[in-house]
Design a protein around this motif. Structure first.
Motif, PDB file in Angstrom:
ATOM      1  N   UNK A  20      61.346 -17.314  82.361  1.00 31.83           N
ATOM      2  CA  UNK A  20      60.309 -16.273  82.412  1.00 31.83           C
ATOM      3  C   UNK A  20      58.993 -16.853  81.871  1.00 31.83           C
ATOM      4  N   UNK A  21      57.856 -16.568  82.546  1.00 32.78           N
ATOM      5  CA  UNK A  21      56.578 -17.101  82.039  1.00 32.78           C
ATOM      6  C   UNK A  21      56.292 -16.617  80.618  1.00 32.78           C
ATOM      7  N   UNK A  22      55.718 -17.514  79.821  1.00 35.09           N
ATOM      8  CA  UNK A  22      55.375 -17.152  78.443  1.00 35.09           C
ATOM      9  C   UNK A  22      53.956 -16.601  78.432  1.00 35.09           C
ATOM     10  N   UNK A  23      53.784 -15.460  77.790  1.00 34.63           N
ATOM     11  CA  UNK A  23      52.474 -14.802  77.821  1.00 34.63           C
ATOM     12  C   UNK A  23      51.867 -14.729  76.438  1.00 34.63           C
ATOM     13  N   UNK A  26      46.955 -11.518  74.600  1.00 35.22           N
ATOM     14  CA  UNK A  26      45.972 -10.893  75.488  1.00 35.22           C
ATOM     15  C   UNK A  26      46.533 -10.674  76.892  1.00 35.22           C
ATOM     16  N   UNK A  27      47.350 -11.619  77.345  1.00 39.51           N
ATOM     17  CA  UNK A  27      47.943 -11.459  78.680  1.00 39.51           C
ATOM     18  C   UNK A  27      48.915 -10.276  78.701  1.00 39.51           C
ATOM     19  N   UNK A  28      49.661 -10.158  77.629  1.00 38.43           N
ATOM     20  CA  UNK A  28      50.572  -9.019  77.542  1.00 38.43           C
ATOM     21  C   UNK A  28      49.807  -7.711  77.508  1.00 38.43           C
ATOM     22  N   UNK A 102      46.235 -11.352  87.129  1.00 40.59           N
ATOM     23  CA  UNK A 102      46.793 -11.592  85.795  1.00 40.59           C
ATOM     24  C   UNK A 102      48.075 -12.419  85.874  1.00 40.59           C
ATOM     25  N   UNK A 103      48.952 -12.033  86.809  1.00 43.77           N
ATOM     26  CA  UNK A 103      50.213 -12.771  86.958  1.00 43.77           C
ATOM     27  C   UNK A 103      49.966 -14.225  87.333  1.00 43.77           C
ATOM     28  N   UNK A 104      49.069 -14.413  88.290  1.00 43.67           N
ATOM     29  CA  UNK A 104      48.772 -15.780  88.734  1.00 43.67           C
ATOM     30  C   UNK A 104      48.156 -16.608  87.603  1.00 43.67           C
ATOM     31  N   UNK A 105      47.259 -16.001  86.827  1.00 41.31           N
ATOM     32  CA  UNK A 105      46.610 -16.802  85.779  1.00 41.31           C
ATOM     33  C   UNK A 105      47.609 -17.170  84.676  1.00 41.31           C
ATOM     34  N   UNK A 164      57.652 -17.326  92.640  1.00 40.42           N
ATOM     35  CA  UNK A 164      58.750 -16.593  92.001  1.00 40.42           C
ATOM     36  C   UNK A 164      58.377 -16.111  90.610  1.00 40.42           C
ATOM     37  N   UNK A 165      57.715 -16.982  89.862  1.00 38.06           N
ATOM     38  CA  UNK A 165      57.352 -16.628  88.480  1.00 38.06           C
ATOM     39  C   UNK A 165      56.336 -15.484  88.463  1.00 38.06           C
ATOM     40  N   UNK A 166      55.373 -15.529  89.372  1.00 40.63           N
ATOM     41  CA  UNK A 166      54.378 -14.453  89.448  1.00 40.63           C
ATOM     42  C   UNK A 166      55.047 -13.135  89.835  1.00 40.63           C
TER      43      UNK A 166
END
Ligand SMILES: C[S@@+](CC[C@H](N)C(=O)[O-])C[C@H]1O[C@@H](n2cnc3c(N)ncnc32)[C@H](O)[C@@H]1O
Length: 400
Positions: A20-23, A26-28, A102-105, A164-166
């Motif tokens: 899972x991508x680490x956020x 601020x991203x969260x 946001x997901x892509x960044x 997939x990650x996005x």
């Protein structure tokens, strides 16, 4: 921006598997805002559309035409001129675009790490079968499906897992958190439904068509650990990610295979006891859908289960205004087949594939949600964005 992977739920991106991508904080916060904005747009602002229709757009249409609208398209044209609907629609579209950005960044800045984690989780690659010669169907390449840049099959660089990650981290926003911590409430619900529908049933082989990252296939595989689950998709990046995600969740009885549901010729007649699609058919096409159902019926064993989860079909009992609202994604969210597909009579489609009407059924399937993570909203729940998503299932038990 500091990285805070340990921020607890609720209302957080809850990554509980190894890829899972680490956020960052601020991203969260951005994802949490967008998830709640999504719920607000659907649940609080959405009903304003009905008011605008009943008080303004419909009377105007009737005064001008001397009759009621004949179909959902006439409702849409009338509502597209209404200022409230235009505002609401623009906000909803913008929310989706922000979710994708946001997901892509989040994903792109850590793509090296994600690819490496996926490689490690996938181990020797056993259970991942990619086919570089596959042709992505035109109905997939024609648009960036629901505004995902590059759709399911696009790569930032060859062999990556970015799509997939996005998809995995952003679906939290798209569903308003309604599918639980792993966004797998739909798959859990399908498994629960199957256990209840046929207690003690032990399917030996399950085919999931259009698996994406395995949100439905993994809980099915976990609920039927003795079954072999074959999960197919045309898009390599989601399969790579899905394979790594499944292995990191301990689901070893799934094979991820790059294949097109329109051609299942590698599998013999009657090979599977269960053929499943989940929120998939509406992303195909008028030509592909009957082919997919026909192939699915062919590879299904006598006595086996075919199950398709979608939103309800438009029929004579559904008001035109509701059909118009449900059509929003077709015209504003790059889901071009959505409108036509929901006007099909799925019973006819299944019958044409050799599954007679008396073998068919419909069911409601409600996503299973972890209430400790997603407590009930204090403002109440809207139809589609309540705590738990609800799908309509069309299915059949193939005559023995
Ligand atoms: C909305 S997603 C399905 C979600 C998934 N079933 C789940 O439960 O999470 C649609 C998926 O179907 C795949 N797809 C589209 N056309 C296909 C086809 N003809 N054969 C196999 N997969 C296809 C896309 O690449 C995409 O991953």
């Amino acid at each position: 921006m500091a990285i805070h992977d340990d921020i607890p739920p609720p209302y957080s991106m809850v990554g509980t598997h190894g890829v899972f991508p680490r956020a960052s904080h601020d991203e969260r916060a951005r994802f949490n805002f967008l998830a709640n904005l999504n719920k607000h747009v659907a649940g609080t602002l959405g009903p304003g559309n009905k008011l605008a229709w009943e008080k303004r757009a419909q009377p105007k249409f009737v005064a001008e035409q001397g009759r009621a609208p004949a179909d959902r398209f006439e409702v849409r044209r009338a509502m597209n001129a209404d200022p409230y609907h235009r505002f609401w629609s623009a906000l909803k579209r913008n929310n989706m675009e922000m979710r994708q950005q946001n997901g892509r960044s989040i994903v792109l800045r850590q793509l090296d790490d994600l690819d490496e984690r996926a490689r490690l989780a996938s181990g020797n690659g056993d259970g991942l079968e990619l086919d570089p010669a596959i042709t992505i169907p035109r109905y997939q390449t024609a648009v960036d499906t629901h505004c995902m840049p590059g759709s399911y099959f696009g790569e930032e660089r060859p062999g990556d897992v970015s799509a997939g990650a996005n998809y995995d981290c952003g679906i939290f926003v798209t569903t308003g958190g309604g599918m639980g911590a792993l966004s797998d409430g739909g798959g859990q619900a399908i498994a629960k439904w199957a256990h209840a529908a046929r207690p003690g049933w032990q399917p030996r082989r399950i085919l999931d068509i259009g698996v994406t990252v395995g949100h439905s296939a993994v809980p099915m595989a976990q609920a039927f650990p003795d079954a072999e689950v074959i999960a197919i998709d045309t898009a390599a990046p989601v399969l790579r990610y899905g394979h790594a995600r499944a292995r990191s969740l301990g689901a070893d009885n799934i094979r991820f295979v790059q294949a097109n549901g329109e051609d299942l010729s590698r599998w013999a007649d009657g090979h599977f006891d269960w053929v499943q699609t989940t929120m998939f058919l509406h992303e195909t096409s008028g030509q592909a859908l009957p082919r997919i159902i026909a192939e699915a019926a062919r590879v299904l064993a006598p006595g086996g289960l075919m199950l398709h989860l979608e939103q309800p079909q438009y029929d004579d009992t559904m008001p035109l205004f509701e059909q118009f609202m449900r059509d929003w994604d077709a015209f504003n969210n790059n889901e071009p087949f959505w409108s036509a597909m929901h006007a099909y009579d799925m019973h006819d489609v299944l019958a044409a594939a050799g599954l007679p009407r008396d073998s068919q059924f419909e069911a409601k399937v409600r996503a299973v949600v972890d209430e400790t993570i997603f407590p009930p909203s204090v403002e109440g729940d809207a139809e589609d964005f309540g705590r738990a998503a609800v799908w309509h299932a069309y299915g059949a038990w193939k005559p023995a």
